[in-house]
Design an enzyme around this catalytic site. Structure first.
Site, PDB file in Angstrom:
ATOM      1  N   CYS A   1      52.626  56.300  16.294  1.00  0.00           N
ATOM      2  CA  CYS A   1      53.548  56.478  17.453  1.00  0.00           C
ATOM      3  C   CYS A   1      54.092  55.583  18.146  1.00  0.00           C
ATOM      4  CB  CYS A   1      51.844  55.871  17.908  1.00  0.00           C
ATOM      5  SG  CYS A   1      50.273  56.467  17.540  1.00  0.00           S
TER       6      CYS A   1
ATOM      7  N   ASP B   1      52.504  42.672  23.353  1.00  0.00           N
ATOM      8  CA  ASP B   1      51.639  43.816  22.376  1.00  0.00           C
ATOM      9  C   ASP B   1      52.032  42.801  20.924  1.00  0.00           C
ATOM     10  OD1 ASP B   1      50.733  45.240  21.023  1.00  0.00           O
ATOM     11  OD2 ASP B   1      51.454  47.240  21.267  1.00  0.00           O
TER      12      ASP B   1
ATOM     13  N   HIS C   1      54.641  51.084  20.642  1.00  0.00           N
ATOM     14  CA  HIS C   1      54.040  51.960  20.662  1.00  0.00           C
ATOM     15  C   HIS C   1      53.782  52.772  21.502  1.00  0.00           C
ATOM     16  CE1 HIS C   1      50.138  52.853  19.572  1.00  0.00           C
ATOM     17  NE2 HIS C   1      50.074  53.245  18.353  1.00  0.00           N
TER      18      HIS C   1
ATOM     19  N   LYS D   1      43.329  45.016  13.156  1.00  0.00           N
ATOM     20  CA  LYS D   1      44.586  44.272  12.032  1.00  0.00           C
ATOM     21  C   LYS D   1      44.661  43.382  12.185  1.00  0.00           C
ATOM     22  CE  LYS D   1      47.301  47.416  15.541  1.00  0.00           C
ATOM     23  NZ  LYS D   1      47.171  49.351  13.639  1.00  0.00           N
TER      24      LYS D   1
ATOM     25  N   GLN E   1      50.656  43.100  16.337  1.00  0.00           N
ATOM     26  CA  GLN E   1      51.489  43.605  14.749  1.00  0.00           C
ATOM     27  C   GLN E   1      52.183  42.356  14.080  1.00  0.00           C
ATOM     28  OE1 GLN E   1      51.193  45.792  12.437  1.00  0.00           O
ATOM     29  NE2 GLN E   1      50.821  47.798  13.790  1.00  0.00           N
TER      30      GLN E   1
HETATM   31  N1  7TS Z   1      50.242  48.087  19.299  1.00  0.00           N
HETATM   32  C1  7TS Z   1      50.906  48.305  18.312  1.00  0.00           C
HETATM   33  C2  7TS Z   1      52.847  47.730  18.035  1.00  0.00           C
HETATM   34  C3  7TS Z   1      50.305  48.643  17.035  1.00  0.00           C
HETATM   35  O1  7TS Z   1      51.068  48.975  16.399  1.00  0.00           O
HETATM   36  C4  7TS Z   1      49.326  49.984  17.613  1.00  0.00           C
HETATM   37  C5  7TS Z   1      48.441  50.512  16.868  1.00  0.00           C
HETATM   38  C6  7TS Z   1      48.971  49.955  19.017  1.00  0.00           C
HETATM   39  C7  7TS Z   1      49.646  48.666  19.932  1.00  0.00           C
HETATM   40  C8  7TS Z   1      47.605  50.180  19.258  1.00  0.00           C
HETATM   41  O2  7TS Z   1      46.059  49.493  18.417  1.00  0.00           O
HETATM   42  P1  7TS Z   1      44.726  49.982  18.291  1.00  0.00           P
HETATM   43  O3  7TS Z   1      44.692  48.948  18.431  1.00  0.00           O
HETATM   44  O4  7TS Z   1      44.655  49.788  20.199  1.00  0.00           O
HETATM   45  O5  7TS Z   1      44.946  51.227  18.467  1.00  0.00           O
HETATM   46  N2  7TS Z   1      49.603  50.996  15.481  1.00  0.00           N
HETATM   47  C9  7TS Z   1      49.467  51.333  14.715  1.00  0.00           C
HETATM   48  C10 7TS Z   1      50.136  52.040  13.243  1.00  0.00           C
HETATM   49  O6  7TS Z   1      50.673  51.801  13.328  1.00  0.00           O
HETATM   50  N3  7TS Z   1      49.261  53.405  12.723  1.00  0.00           N
HETATM   51  O7  7TS Z   1      47.954  52.858  13.259  1.00  0.00           O
HETATM   52  C11 7TS Z   1      47.548  52.498  14.288  1.00  0.00           C
END
Ligand code: 7TS
Length: 409
Positions: A366, A202, A122, A228, A205
């Site tokens: 992303c 990371d 990501h 999430k 997910q």
């Molecule tokens: N890493 C992964 C694997 C992610 O899926 C996401 C967010 C992030 C980092 C960033 O997370 P945040 O909470 O700091 O924004 N992924 C997604 C997505 O798949 N659709 O919207 C956000």
């Protein structure tokens, strides 16, 4: 499909119609819905306990501090950290990774060093490392993904070549938000450790979907977002091994993280305070603790079976649609499915599904470099969580059939 209780009653938001149809929420990889218990905890905190933490000696401040620190202990237990001080509250995955990239990167990276990431990261686990490499003169390299649809996962043979002693840090995702691939995180950490590289996992997910034990993984740092995993937005975690955190120079400085200050300088408290400058998201942390309770109450191994069972079922049913391109592995996948049609744009698919009350995600998720490598600009993604049921996959397939009929005649 493994047996699973219908927990929809726990999620107030799901009981609504969208465009005249019952809401089918298939966008939990972007953000998960919140159970009543989490919403109630936020309301209760603001109605009864709201006060600043670590600073006051009055009853409310002590209550807020106890609840905030209690949440830290709860989260530490959820990921099996050895010590609650290894849990740093941040705004989310993005901030957690940036904290490591800035603080650790500034202190440790120099020209000639290599930072290793993977082609499936990501942007939040990719751009910070590009920036850290640029600032330090280090080189950023990527572990390739295998297969035309990235169905082969990471190229572990290439990892042997790439993991040289010059690699100072290896940052990789546990579960891909676009492919659904589950990476062998413990093995990757073990192999990185063998060349002396620090690991950053990371877990955005994964932490709410599969049982996760940072000590068993053997990672140095691990990042995730509360939103999430049924928790509130605006709260997340950086886990770090205590020995590393206590040496990490703070990226942000200010109130709450100093031992003493004079007009010339300041000294830092140990972790976690040294890395949490300013008033934290107290309510968010408390809500995250309650989300941990909620998920544990459902049994995390059962959640993993349920989510991946739904994704496998979706993969199977979607593969019957003519000319569909399904990304990622067919079997060992987490709770999401990403797909593309050569003749219908993902945004059209999502718009048509929305007319049927179905919430999907369409775009590059992303993951722009990976999309480009796969020869795509976007995919449609359906992602599943504890409140989804197999019937919702049938609703998705019917909606897609309607969309294809419209575009293909
Ligand atoms: N890493 C992964 C694997 C992610 O899926 C996401 C967010 C992030 C980092 C960033 O997370 P945040 O909470 O700091 O924004 N992924 C997604 C997505 O798949 N659709 O919207 C956000």
């Amino acid at each position: 499909m493994p047996a699973w209780p219908d927990v929809r009653a726990d999620f107030p938001i799901l009981h609504q119609q969208v465009n005249g149809k019952p809401l089918v929420y298939l966008d939990s990889a972007a953000t998960a819905q919140k159970p009543r218990a989490v919403i109630d905890a936020l309301v209760r905190y603001y109605e009864r306990d709201n006060s600043n933490v670590h600073r006051g000696l009055h009853a409310l401040s002590m209550r807020a501090t106890d609840a905030y620190e209690g949440a830290r202990t709860r989260v530490a237990k959820f990921i099996h950290a050895a010590d609650p001080a290894e849990v740093i509250f941040t705004r989310g995955t993005t901030e957690s990774i940036n904290l490591v990239a800035h603080s650790w990167g500034r202190a440790h990276l120099k020209p000639g060093d290599v930072v290793l990431a993977t082609e499936m990261e990501h942007h939040s686990n990719l751009v910070p490392w590009q920036q850290a490499a640029k600032a330090s003169g280090a080189t950023l390299r990527y572990v390739p993904v295998l297969g035309a649809n990235a169905e082969g996962g990471l190229d572990l043979a290439a990892l042997d070549r790439l993991l040289t002693p010059s690699v100072k840090l290896f940052a990789f995702t546990h579960i891909s938000n676009t492919l659904g691939t589950v990476n062998p995180a413990a093995e990757l950490c073990r192999r990185a450790r063998a060349v002396g590289a620090v690991t950053v996992v990371d877990a955005a997910q994964s932490v709410g979907h599969v049982p996760l034990d940072v000590q068993a993984l053997g990672c140095d740092f691990l990042a995730f977002s509360g939103h999430k995993m049924c928790g509130p937005t605006g709260i997340g975690v950086l886990y770090g091994r205590r020995a590393l955190l206590d040496k990490l120079a703070p990226d942000e400085t200010g109130g709450g993280m100093v031992v003493s200050v004079d007009y010339e300088g300041a000294s830092w408290k140990p972790a976690p305070e040294r890395l949490e400058a300013g008033t934290p998201d107290i309510a968010g942390a408390i809500g995250l603790g309650v989300a941990c309770d909620y998920l544990e109450g459902l049994d995390r191994a059962a959640i993993a079976r349920h989510d991946s069972g739904l994704a496998r079922l979706a993969y199977e049913k979607l593969s019957t649609l003519p000319n569909i391109r399904l990304l990622g592995p067919a079997d060992a996948r987490s709770g999401l499915v990403s797909f593309a049609f050569p003749d219908v744009h993902a945004h059209d698919v999502v718009t048509f599904a929305d007319e049927d009350g179905i919430a999907l995600r369409g775009g590059h998720h992303c993951n722009q470099p990976l999309m480009r490598k796969l020869g795509l600009t976007s995919t449609t993604r359906a992602s599943f969580y504890v409140y989804n049921q197999p019937g919702e996959i049938d609703a998705l397939v019917s909606s897609l059939q309607r969309t294809l009929k419209f575009f293909r005649g």
